[in-house]
Design a protein around this motif. Structure first.
Motif, PDB file in Angstrom:
ATOM      1  N   VAL A  99     -21.981 -57.923  11.836  1.00 17.24           N
ATOM      2  CA  VAL A  99     -22.180 -58.767  13.030  1.00 17.24           C
ATOM      3  C   VAL A  99     -20.911 -59.584  13.257  1.00 17.24           C
ATOM      4  N   TYR A 100     -20.794 -60.162  14.457  1.00 14.95           N
ATOM      5  CA  TYR A 100     -19.675 -61.068  14.737  1.00 14.95           C
ATOM      6  C   TYR A 100     -20.190 -62.203  15.608  1.00 14.95           C
ATOM      7  N   ALA A 101     -19.434 -63.288  15.641  1.00 16.52           N
ATOM      8  CA  ALA A 101     -19.850 -64.458  16.424  1.00 16.52           C
ATOM      9  C   ALA A 101     -19.976 -64.061  17.897  1.00 16.52           C
ATOM     10  N   GLY A 102     -21.090 -64.424  18.509  1.00 19.05           N
ATOM     11  CA  GLY A 102     -21.298 -64.095  19.920  1.00 19.05           C
ATOM     12  C   GLY A 102     -22.056 -62.792  20.132  1.00 19.05           C
ATOM     13  N   MET A 103     -22.378 -62.085  19.033  1.00 17.67           N
ATOM     14  CA  MET A 103     -23.146 -60.826  19.174  1.00 17.67           C
ATOM     15  C   MET A 103     -24.640 -61.175  19.259  1.00 17.67           C
ATOM     16  N   VAL A 104     -25.347 -60.482  20.132  1.00 18.70           N
ATOM     17  CA  VAL A 104     -26.787 -60.720  20.288  1.00 18.70           C
ATOM     18  C   VAL A 104     -27.525 -59.900  19.228  1.00 18.70           C
ATOM     19  N   ILE A 105     -28.308 -60.607  18.376  1.00 17.41           N
ATOM     20  CA  ILE A 105     -28.970 -59.899  17.268  1.00 17.41           C
ATOM     21  C   ILE A 105     -30.482 -59.803  17.473  1.00 17.41           C
ATOM     22  N   GLY A 106     -30.974 -60.385  18.584  1.00 21.87           N
ATOM     23  CA  GLY A 106     -32.419 -60.307  18.819  1.00 21.87           C
ATOM     24  C   GLY A 106     -32.808 -61.035  20.092  1.00 21.87           C
ATOM     25  N   GLN A 107     -34.122 -61.054  20.329  1.00 19.16           N
ATOM     26  CA  GLN A 107     -34.656 -61.704  21.537  1.00 19.16           C
ATOM     27  C   GLN A 107     -35.447 -62.933  21.114  1.00 19.16           C
TER      28      GLN A 107
END
Length: 608
Positions: A523-531
């Motif tokens: 993952v990286y900062a600013g990545m959407v990992i869920g809702q």
């Protein structure tokens, strides 16, 4: 002087999606002896592209030819999806009649109406083939009434109304003229085509005229123009002129280097072709759909209706995320530009425009499916890029009022879900035009809705109807702007720092909503990992490890139970992303991210 070419018939097979066109063509090929008796033939042999095979849909119109007795029947298999309607419109220029395939249970559907309207406008004779009559719930008599009503609604002439009906089961390989005939083979359909569809006619002694209706593309020979010879004849090495009815400035000298006719699924090289033949021509570098190849002494273009304009656009951007360039083969702006402009060789409904930035391109098409098929093809070829949320293309009328593309949506849902669907579509500015009982406990709803209102709706629709609903849409011109629509009520869960997702971090995150990733994923900062379950965006640290001290044992971690992540398909991801997000597409992964990765800059931008 005009003469008929009695040894040829040119037909197109048109229908709504999934009514069995491609299976019918398979059977015609088999029963005309195209394949050897021991040849292993794939099902739906005409759907040659990988995505067509996986999804069971036809995307590109295909040419084939069969021989029945002494007559050559050129057959064009067309797509049924509204997004590929541009394909249907042009191939009808090549044929002298159509076979309209209708499902014996579903009856006349929106796309049936669209393709039939095009055929009737061009005054083509129609053979109606009621397919799938072996279905237990088939209702051929009612379907015939529906089709005749549709003919009347579309102002068909008396000759067109007096069309032959054939009853078939393409899957079982038979066709019948009457419902109580004994089912044997496809011969009744072959006979009807030869008796009812007129032979092509033209003047064999006049100057050459060939209208190019389809473009094929081959890595080795480049562009291949496909069209019907309307007048004269065409020979290899003949000098000719390229002209276009919509572009008077075009008048280019060309030479016919290779000429092919269709035989079964193959192209066969010929030295000369005469009127009425459907031919493929290679060796002309920049040949386009709508061009006419003429004799040098008499360059007269054949008129050609313009292709429908695109209604929806996305921005394709060079991937600039922290994980950029690690998974794809083609990652630069030059790769992206060349590939998008190459797609224009074969796809006439697509538009590609350069933007102020060399890194991004605006790509417009006929619908979400149209663009998602392009994205899927590109990622399979090894491209890595990012795309923005689909947006509709607006217009202004002469008084300066804003107009937006409208769609007609035809929806069949089990009765108990109709309330939920009406409520959702009303929130998306849909107007209920019609509501009636369909068969087997289903309700048929008819909505007029802005194209915007359907962006991102299909996934929700499947959830609301527990996978039992059927939605079909068709473009319905431009109408006045209907006001703002809220796409998504829930916010995103956003990764706070770069690293690898860890069970402990994910366990704390899953209480906030639905996760899209599992442990071990980068993952990286600013990545959407869920809702998020609520409306706002939340930043979370999913790379956080548990602090180990002598009072905490490391084995306590084993009790952490993670809910399996929701893995989004390409369509679901395109539906999910919001206007401030991008979808990062690589051959291996689909990642959703914020356009602005830095949290401080993001907050500043949202305030402005």
């Amino acid at each position: 002087m005009k003469m008929k070419r009695d040894d040829i018939r040119n037909i197109a097979i048109i229908a709504h999606v999934d009514h069995g066109k491609t299976t019918l063509v398979d059977e015609l090929l088999k029963q005309s002896g195209v394949f050897r008796s021991n040849q292993d033939v794939a099902e739906r042999v005409m759907d040659s592209n990988d995505i067509e095979r996986e999804r069971g849909i036809t995307i590109l119109a295909k040419n084939t030819a069969v021989f029945y007795k002494d007559t050559k029947i050129n057959i064009i298999d067309t797509p049924g999806h509204a997004d590929f309607g541009g394909e249907v419109e042009r191939v009808l220029k090549m044929v002298n009649g159509v076979v309209l395939v209708v499902d014996a249970f579903e009856g006349a559907m929106p796309q049936t109406k669209f393709v039939l309207k095009k055929a009737l406008e061009m005054e083509l004779p129609v053979i109606v083939c009621i397919n799938k009559i072996d279905r237990p719930e088939a209702r051929p008599d009612e379907v015939i009434d529906e089709i005749l009503e549709l003919f009347m609604d579309l102002d068909a002439s008396d000759e067109q109304l007096d069309c032959p009906f054939i009853y078939a089961s393409a899957k079982n390989g038979y066709a019948m003229r009457e419902l109580d005939d004994e089912p044997k083979d496809m011969h009744p359909l072959f006979e009807t085509i030869i008796d009812y569809i007129p032979a092509p006619e033209g003047d064999p002694d006049a100057s050459t005229q060939v209208l190019i209706s389809t473009i094929d593309y081959n890595e080795y020979v480049g562009r291949i123009g496909v069209g019907k010879i309307d007048n004269g004849s065409l020979k290899v090495n003949q000098d000719a002129v390229l002209v276009n009815a919509h572009d008077e400035s075009l008048c280019k000298k060309v030479k016919i280097s290779k000429l092919y006719e269709f035989d079964g699924l193959k192209k066969v090289e010929v030295n000369e072709a005469r009127i009425g033949a459907i031919v493929a021509i290679s060796g002309i570098a920049d040949i386009h759909i709508g061009d006419t190849i003429c004799a040098t002494d008499n360059p007269v273009a054949i008129p050609f209706q313009k292709i429908s304009e695109p209604t929806i656009a996305m921005t394709f951007i060079v991937n600039d995320s922290p994980l950029a360039g690690k998974e794809g083969k083609f990652v630069t702006s030059r790769h992206l530009r060349d590939r998008l402009f190459r797609e224009l060789n074969t796809d006439v409904s697509l538009r590609v425009e350069e933007t102020d930035s060399a890194e991004s391109f605006k790509v417009s098409g006929r619908g979400e499916l149209h663009l998602s098929v392009l994205i899927e093809n590109m990622r399979r070829e090894g491209f890595e890029f990012a795309v923005s949320k689909a947006e509709v293309l607006y217009k202004n009328d002469e008084n300066g009022k804003l107009l937006e593309p409208m769609e007609l949506a035809y929806i069949d849902v089990p009765d108990e879900f109709s309330g939920a669907v009406i409520e959702k579509l009303s929130q998306r500015k849909g107007e209920l035009r019609n509501m009636g009982a369909s068969n087997g406990g289903y309700t048929r709803l008819e909505f007029s809705i802005p194209s915007r209102g359907l962006i991102g709706y299909r996934g929700e629709f499947m959830t609301d109807t527990k996978g039992n609903g059927i939605i079909n849409t068709i473009f319905d011109g431009y109408g006045p702007y209907k006001g703002d629509i809220q796409y998504r009520k829930q916010g995103s869960l956003i990764a706070f720092e770069a690293g690898e997702a860890i069970t402990y971090g994910l366990y704390n995150a899953q209480e906030r909503g639905t996760l899209f990733i599992g442990p071990g994923e980068k993952v990286y900062a600013g990545m959407v990992i869920g809702q998020n379950g609520k409306a706002e965006d939340i930043e979370l640290n999913v790379c956080k490890k548990k602090q180990l001290t002598n009072t905490r044992s490391s084995s306590a971690d084993e009790a952490l139970r993670l809910t399996p992540p929701r893995v989004l398909s390409l369509e679901q991801a395109l539906d999910f992303i919001d206007t401030d997000e991008l979808l990062e597409v690589t051959p291996e992964n689909l990642r959703i991210r914020k356009k602005i990765l830095d949290p401080t800059m993001r907050k500043r931008a949202s305030r402005n």
